[in-house]
Write an enzyme that holds these catalytic residues in place. Sequence first.
Site, PDB file in Angstrom:
ATOM      1  CG  HIS A  76      11.183  52.639  20.239  1.00 21.73           C
ATOM      2  ND1 HIS A  76      10.218  52.707  19.253  1.00 21.73           N
ATOM      3  CD2 HIS A  76      12.190  53.432  19.833  1.00 21.73           C
ATOM      4  CE1 HIS A  76      10.646  53.489  18.288  1.00 21.73           C
ATOM      5  NE2 HIS A  76      11.834  53.960  18.606  1.00 21.73           N
TER       6      HIS A  76
ATOM      7  CG  HIS B 207      12.457  61.169  22.738  1.00 19.91           C
ATOM      8  ND1 HIS B 207      13.785  61.206  22.365  1.00 19.91           N
ATOM      9  CD2 HIS B 207      11.770  60.776  21.631  1.00 19.91           C
ATOM     10  CE1 HIS B 207      13.881  60.852  21.100  1.00 19.91           C
ATOM     11  NE2 HIS B 207      12.682  60.569  20.621  1.00 19.91           N
TER      12      HIS B 207
HETATM   13  P1  A2P Z   1      12.669  58.401  17.836  1.00 26.89           P
HETATM   14  O1  A2P Z   1      13.669  57.713  18.686  1.00 26.89           O
HETATM   15  O2  A2P Z   1      12.499  59.823  18.186  1.00 26.89           O
HETATM   16  O3  A2P Z   1      11.329  57.735  17.832  1.00 26.89           O
HETATM   17  P2  A2P Z   1      13.013  55.603  11.383  1.00 26.89           P
HETATM   18  O4  A2P Z   1      11.728  54.839  11.479  1.00 26.89           O
HETATM   19  O5  A2P Z   1      12.840  57.019  10.958  1.00 26.89           O
HETATM   20  O6  A2P Z   1      14.059  54.886  10.625  1.00 26.89           O
HETATM   21  O7  A2P Z   1      13.562  55.694  12.873  1.00 26.89           O
HETATM   22  C1  A2P Z   1      13.664  54.568  13.687  1.00 26.89           C
HETATM   23  C2  A2P Z   1      13.866  55.022  15.109  1.00 26.89           C
HETATM   24  O8  A2P Z   1      15.147  55.633  15.268  1.00 26.89           O
HETATM   25  C3  A2P Z   1      12.869  56.042  15.581  1.00 26.89           C
HETATM   26  O9  A2P Z   1      12.504  55.658  16.870  1.00 26.89           O
HETATM   27  C4  A2P Z   1      13.596  57.368  15.497  1.00 26.89           C
HETATM   28  O10 A2P Z   1      13.230  58.417  16.322  1.00 26.89           O
HETATM   29  C5  A2P Z   1      15.031  56.968  15.688  1.00 26.89           C
HETATM   30  N1  A2P Z   1      15.899  57.781  14.836  1.00 26.89           N
HETATM   31  C6  A2P Z   1      15.835  57.919  13.489  1.00 26.89           C
HETATM   32  N2  A2P Z   1      16.847  58.685  13.032  1.00 26.89           N
HETATM   33  C7  A2P Z   1      17.564  59.061  14.111  1.00 26.89           C
HETATM   34  C8  A2P Z   1      18.721  59.865  14.316  1.00 26.89           C
HETATM   35  N3  A2P Z   1      19.364  60.434  13.292  1.00 26.89           N
HETATM   36  N4  A2P Z   1      19.173  60.041  15.572  1.00 26.89           N
HETATM   37  C9  A2P Z   1      18.547  59.476  16.614  1.00 26.89           C
HETATM   38  N5  A2P Z   1      17.440  58.710  16.500  1.00 26.89           N
HETATM   39  C10 A2P Z   1      16.964  58.485  15.275  1.00 26.89           C
END
Ligand code: A2P
Length: 216
Positions: free
Chosen positions: A68, A148
């Site tokens: 995603h 991304h």
């Molecule tokens: P990404 O979008 O790079 O894949 P988690 O499993 O760590 O709770 O994260 C869930 C999703 O949210 C993942 O897709 C993750 O990164 C994104 N994510 C986690 N923390 C943040 C943040 N502080 N800012 C932006 N995106 C985040």
Amino acid sequence: SPFEEMSIPLFFGWFLLSVQEKVKCTSMDFLKTLDTLEIFKKHMTDFTDKPENEVDLEQYFKDKGVLHCTTKFCDYGKAKGAKEYAQNTAVKDFYGSTFELSLTALFVTPRTVGAKVSLTEEQLLLWPADAESSVPAAASLPLGSRAHITLGCAEGVEPVQTGLDLLDISILQHEGQKGEQVEMELGQLTYFGDGRWFLSLTEPIFVPACFSSFYM
Ligand code: A2P
């Protein structure tokens, strides 16, 4: 009320439809080729303390589940701006709609592997204004620079790192740094130092994706 709080997801984003395996394969093929290149071997100490061993990037990165492109990390309403985002008109109107995302680059660092997503004007309506500016060094980058798909993370690395790694590389590109360049079948590969590799795709990869949210 506590019920309103509960309605805000962990995050909003575009979830890839029908092409999950295909994109994972493209990523694996890229990693498989990258770690055999002479230029990669030359800089292998970025990825290992034991340069006498080979680095197997396919093993080095761990799968992080459903592919995603996160728009807004809400943390069930605890993240800054989460409630405002969830109530945004574009977010409500486009919820459940299908889009075509354009993947324009693949990148690798010692922490993450990801795909850069180049958002259209319409897709930018769903992009939070502070996604880049919340990282001070990236505040002057164009809106959407952080967009991304996380394709994998090194042991012990959280997926949030992928966007930060992309911003880090984008700052160098914005400054006009050229890096070390080599041609690959899929496009031009650039090494920016400190284990940062960026493959600019000659032909973007277009993928269908549904704008939705994730709760678990
Ligand atoms: P990404 O979008 O790079 O894949 P988690 O499993 O760590 O709770 O994260 C869930 C999703 O949210 C993942 O897709 C993750 O990164 C994104 N994510 C986690 N923390 C943040 C943040 N502080 N800012 C932006 N995106 C985040």
